[in-house]
Motif scaffolding. Structure first.
Motif, PDB file in Angstrom:
ATOM      1  N   LEU A  39       0.832  -1.198   0.000  1.00  0.00           N
ATOM      2  CA  LEU A  39       0.000   0.000   0.000  1.00  0.00           C
ATOM      3  C   LEU A  39       0.875   1.259   0.000  1.00  0.00           C
ATOM      4  CD1 LEU A  39      -2.794  -1.114   2.483  1.00  0.00           C
ATOM      5  CD2 LEU A  39      -2.957  -0.939  -0.009  1.00  0.00           C
ATOM      6  N   LEU A  40       1.958   1.229   0.750  1.00  0.00           N
ATOM      7  CA  LEU A  40       2.831   2.406   0.792  1.00  0.00           C
ATOM      8  C   LEU A  40       3.473   2.659  -0.570  1.00  0.00           C
ATOM      9  CD1 LEU A  40       4.547   1.963   4.288  1.00  0.00           C
ATOM     10  CD2 LEU A  40       2.940   3.775   3.619  1.00  0.00           C
ATOM     11  N   SER A  41       3.668   1.605  -1.367  1.00  0.00           N
ATOM     12  CA  SER A  41       4.290   1.800  -2.687  1.00  0.00           C
ATOM     13  C   SER A  41       3.441   2.715  -3.569  1.00  0.00           C
ATOM     14  CB  SER A  41       4.521   0.456  -3.380  1.00  0.00           C
ATOM     15  OG  SER A  41       3.313  -0.049  -3.938  1.00  0.00           O
ATOM     16  N   GLY A  42       2.162   2.831  -3.247  1.00  0.00           N
ATOM     17  CA  GLY A  42       1.301   3.722  -4.010  1.00  0.00           C
ATOM     18  C   GLY A  42       0.841   4.936  -3.215  1.00  0.00           C
ATOM     19  N   ILE A  68       6.348  -6.489  -4.897  1.00  0.00           N
ATOM     20  CA  ILE A  68       6.315  -5.079  -4.494  1.00  0.00           C
ATOM     21  C   ILE A  68       7.394  -4.293  -5.216  1.00  0.00           C
ATOM     22  CG2 ILE A  68       6.611  -3.481  -2.561  1.00  0.00           C
ATOM     23  CD1 ILE A  68       5.647  -5.762  -0.729  1.00  0.00           C
ATOM     24  N   ASP A  69       7.005  -3.158  -5.746  1.00  0.00           N
ATOM     25  CA  ASP A  69       7.952  -2.255  -6.405  1.00  0.00           C
ATOM     26  C   ASP A  69       7.910  -0.903  -5.703  1.00  0.00           C
ATOM     27  OD1 ASP A  69       9.684  -1.031  -8.283  1.00  0.00           O
ATOM     28  OD2 ASP A  69       7.910  -0.244  -9.329  1.00  0.00           O
ATOM     29  N   LEU A  70       8.936  -0.645  -4.912  1.00  0.00           N
ATOM     30  CA  LEU A  70       9.015   0.649  -4.218  1.00  0.00           C
ATOM     31  C   LEU A  70       9.762   1.686  -5.053  1.00  0.00           C
ATOM     32  CD1 LEU A  70       9.964  -0.536  -0.598  1.00  0.00           C
ATOM     33  CD2 LEU A  70       7.735   0.320  -1.370  1.00  0.00           C
ATOM     34  N   GLY A  71      10.198   1.289  -6.239  1.00  0.00           N
ATOM     35  CA  GLY A  71      11.024   2.181  -7.041  1.00  0.00           C
ATOM     36  C   GLY A  71      12.503   1.914  -6.807  1.00  0.00           C
ATOM     37  N   HIS A  72      12.812   1.343  -5.664  1.00  0.00           N
ATOM     38  CA  HIS A  72      14.157   0.853  -5.390  1.00  0.00           C
ATOM     39  C   HIS A  72      13.989  -0.493  -4.672  1.00  0.00           C
ATOM     40  CE1 HIS A  72      12.801   2.694  -1.707  1.00  0.00           C
ATOM     41  NE2 HIS A  72      13.847   2.258  -1.036  1.00  0.00           N
ATOM     42  N   ASP A  73      15.068  -1.169  -4.405  1.00  0.00           N
ATOM     43  CA  ASP A  73      14.982  -2.523  -3.848  1.00  0.00           C
ATOM     44  C   ASP A  73      15.821  -2.594  -2.576  1.00  0.00           C
ATOM     45  OD1 ASP A  73      14.474  -5.198  -3.503  1.00  0.00           O
ATOM     46  OD2 ASP A  73      15.807  -5.865  -5.102  1.00  0.00           O
TER      47      ASP A  73
END
Lengths: 373, 373, 373, 373
Positions: A39-42, A68-73
């Motif tokens: 949810l935080l990823s969006g 999950i894709d946070l933009g970084h890993d």
């Protein structure tokens, strides 16, 4: 995609005026922690700064949660007061007991941080209830993170959350039953001494630890009750909620029979709640009471007469859907609610409360649209 | 294997003394008919002589039910009084209404044939109940095919079945609830005016007709209630059974709230039954009553204290498993039973009654061992 | 929530400069149409102005797709050229054949509207292929909506989509196989005459029409192949893509064996593609080729050596994940891709192409984060 | 039912002439051991005398396998040479390695006992293969328990089993692939250097030990490949079978690419096998070869042209169903087989071989009828 590149942090990010709150998620390799990250990823209003784990510490997030894709890993850190320093928000997604311990250490060190506990440790106000149901020492009582809960004084739980720094996120089953029954108990439409709830529930609520009875081959093709006969730990939590909503006291004989049944779905709770109606209560009365309490609630949908919810309608959404009817033959009310245990029942509820406590719009990062089929 | 060769019939088969009864299964392409054939394929005491269908007539059995091996691969016949002539037993696996029509024609033509009706047409003794719940004309009342049901006079339903020529096979949900509650209502251990049953049920109970809400993609990942608020047709059937078991009359206020919930399993019914206990009833009292009525029953397993059944324990078996507990906080009894809706709930019950009516050992062709995982 | 209130349209909305494009979704009650609406409900750059259906026309969206929240609850219109007038974008989610007919009428009337066809009608350039596989008249060839497909001239399919007004959205299985194999066929790393693909696929790909073999009870617990032996309609589509990507011609003997297997998941395609390698090809060569073509692609994830995708990692996301290895014993390459058939395989691909054609950022309204567990 | 009462043993049972062979099942709490007991519960020719387990020793069978009714409810013994003394048959359902150790001790002590090993320890004849794939010391080679395997000399593996005292029960995946391909490789109808098998498989094949990736929530809704790229341990076993069936040697370049894919079913293997055909091979040729080898086999069903098997057709049955086709576009053969991994793939195969070795009818205690839906 260059998935392992950390996000660049330009100079404007250091501007205190515009800096997004930094969030740490503790226990990121479990289902509750993972869902919080999903949810935080969006969520545009906060930044995921740190993720921690226990046995998975040292791995990258993509190894334990490739969805999950946070933009970084990020690399999962060990959970400690040190790794949790420097954050505005800490979300604890740990087993109960562990949660209480790290919370106590954290509060002592960083009194200003907003802490949300997804475990049960800080939900109950009664140390006796805690001792009976959890058989350990009580960690204290935090502000209960159920914004929509109507209170006996006519306000909502929401108001208490705006200034909270310590938030106890509700239990998933407790959410489904409490929101379904609170308006009816408040109005005296049902006999609060003969409440009953049977809850077909999904397996993700049991967590990600490897246990034999949670194996696919064990779970597939079966419906399996557990905690039959009164031992489920969400019972005192529901009763506490219903007392707060109605003003009834422990002397008023609120009583709930509560039977969860594991069914082969990953997500979802269907709370089938029944109780004898008080004199003359009709289906219309039930729906009117529900609409009166929830008509303005963004994440509560009271269904029209004759319509009842299914869990597949809320998968991934932060909504609770509620339908109700009076059986004229049996003289009982049936109130049915459906939630996604990981969203409205856990991580979504946490973010909704976090939004309130941070002064953000309550609905940001949360959706009413579910994934189906 | 030479699967399409008919079984050879040697001379001894023509001996009237040893000839096995010839069975016709009507509606063989549906789930109830198919399950009847599956069980008959392992039944040494009768011969499957004819199988019929409606839209699948003309196909071979292997085309509509490739999982069944009768030793030969019969062509599905049209359903008519003619194709059903010359049999000792006819099993009707048809939608209600159709079942009543063909049964009437059949009885007129062949008064000696043993007919078992898997549909609802002949279950209810009250034409008023029938009219209210089925909205059509009542077809009459046949001997009810639930051998284990304890009757108010101290006998069992079994005795009535030994001489029956017309047997109404019980509804699957009605079986799960009736056998769970009958001993407790008989003994007055629970409040029969506040009975409640919530039943996670599998999809095969809804039949094999193509309907959108039964599609895999609709059903997977959801728990979906139906017939909420008192409209389920098994309610009057359960109440009739409880009256027969207890001697209570329509004036005594037997009342049942009944909520089935479709969950993503093919087979299985878990009946979670609750009711306030009468004064002083304990878990031991519940289990004693169940054991008293069912201790000698081959296909009923009363579980020890603290153990409750799951549907996966009875898949393919003709057993019902029952557990019970009193919740000392809430003052309610919870009685949970598990059956395979297609076996103990339908085809197994039919064969058990057929065995009784044919004078065969009651258990032949039926098993207590289930398929798991 | 006041779910049936239409969104208020203030004066600034009438400003042609800032007005969001109006989208009509045709066939909104099916899975492809529903998924298009689910994604559009979170797309900030366009407005869902009209939804249409066939047998469900007249119902509200909440009745056929209760999981979708558009902010209002539109009534499903009949599908006609009239109801589709006045839109900037029309998405056709219809069975093939129907799609071609309404498309033709629409183009004639409104030549400027952007039309995206989710059906197969306009995918193939060869009328002979169409006739052989679809046994009907060819409707013509539209711009193929697979932005990431590398072309033989070194460009991407993306470039052609920026100016397209008629877009043929790819088949879901064809997407999974084409993107997995194109880089390897382009580079000559595998024997393009012995391509093989076996695809465990979910049931939503078969649509929402009620058919017996799609019932939960039929689908649960089974893995069922179909279109075995060369008849699947996505074969010519994959071969067309591989020719475009590699410059190979019909004379070069591109050959693909293609076997889908229905498995009990709602969403997801796992394409297990194999082929003998050409001399000396290593696992590193395969991964290098995939990374070369897809390293900059936002929605393509090439996995590290030894890691392979599962469909559960992409549920709800617009991503394709690809892993590859050479088996040194057998001399074959195995390339495995995973997509959500309704997102990257259908509605997500449509929105990605729509974004390109509208001049919006390609990724808007689409996510790389999936729903799990 | 009096489930804990031991079966009464009348005087005739002590008669050595008629005494039924006594069987011990080692590892009864796992899936393979449990399935062996399930089948033995319906086997009239032998007696289950002892069941053993490791961590579950001391429990009753009903606690670890409540679906099985042996007529009595034995206590699980510790596994030791002592507890296994005095039996005619010992079935080892243990992890590989453990199986080899207890087998060695047992053979030394009781050279006459018939031992069936469900693990891999004694399947391979090549110590090099064993070392490469299992990375441990080879335990030797036992008679391979696949009665239907056609051998290069025109006989069947069955003949070798009639006199065997040590039987290595085949691997489940190896069974599905070997029986599908053997007749075609024997006849030279396909290119044995480019064999390929992709196998959607159920979770019970992974055993009952609690591992995270086997959890319901992980498994539900996903298709997940494993052992990609040549590492699966059944590869050398299949190649050994094909050599035995065809007379090909290690120098002939038999090569197999093998990719299992976990799909959310408990039981079942669908082996989708492909290979380029040799010149002129037609679908009819494939089916003729299969029928020639299997036409008389009770447990092998070769399907008519155009029909292919699904795993749901064999659940609980000891059958393998096989369909085949040549794709005229691609020039490849597709041969698909379906088995229940726990029956034809494990416990059923064991009983079939046991029957042969005991001189009982080969089919006793085994069924061709499956459980569906």
């Amino acid at each position: 995609m260059a998935s392992e590149t950390a996000p660049t942090t330009g100079p404007t990010d250091t501007d205190a005026q515009t800096r997004r709150p930094r969030v740490a998620v503790v226990g990121a390799s479990g289902y509750a922690g993972g869902e919080t990250l999903r949810l935080l990823s969006g969520h545009p209003g906060v930044e995921v700064a740190t993720v921690t784990a226990h046995s998975s510490a040292g791995k990258r997030l993509s190894e334990v949660a490739p969805h999950i894709d946070l933009g970084h890993d990020p690399v999962l850190q060990e959970t400690s007061v040190e790794t949790l320093s420097g954050h505005d928000v800490v979300v604890l997604a740990l087993p109960h007991g562990e949660s209480g311990r790290i919370a106590a250490a954290l509060r002592e060190e960083y009194p200003d941080v907003l802490v949300l506990d997804l475990a049960a440790d800080h939900r109950l106000e009664s140390a006796e209830d805690w001792a009976e149901y959890y058989r350990s020492e009580h960690s204290g009582t935090w502000t209960y993170g159920m914004p929509e809960l109507p209170l006996a004084d006519g306000t909502r739980q929401r108001e208490l959350l705006r200034t909270a720094r310590e938030i106890a996120v509700p239990g998933c089953n407790a959410t489904a039953v409490s929101l379904a029954l609170a308006p009816l108990v408040r109005k005296g439409l049902i006999d609060h001494q003969v409440l009953n709830a049977v809850l077909p529930v999904g397996y993700s609520g049991a967590g990600r630890s490897a246990k034999q009875h949670l194996l696919f081959s064990e779970a597939s093709g079966t419906a399996a009750p557990y905690a039959v006969g009164g031992s489920h730990r969400h019972v005192p939590e529901v009763l506490q909620n219903l007392r707060r909503a109605s003003g009834l006291t422990r002397e008023d004989g609120l009583r709930l029979t509560f039977t969860p049944v594991l069914v082969p779905i990953s997500r979802g709770i269907l709370a089938v709640c029944t109780a004898p109606v008080t004199d003359g209560t009709t289906t219309e009365d039930l729906l009117a009471a529900l609409n009166e309490d929830y008509g303005d609630e963004h994440f509560v949908t009271v269904l029209p007469e004759g319509v009842f919810p299914a869990t597949g309608e809320v998968t991934g959404a932060n909504t609770i859907r509620i339908g109700a009817a009076v059986d004229r033959h049996s003289g009982q009310a049936t109130v049915i609610s459906a939630i996604d245990n990981l969203v409205k029942g856990t991580a979504g509820a946490a973010l909704q409360s976090m939004n309130l406590a941070l002064g953000l719009p309550e609905t940001v990062g949360l959706t009413r649209t579910a994934l189906a089929p």
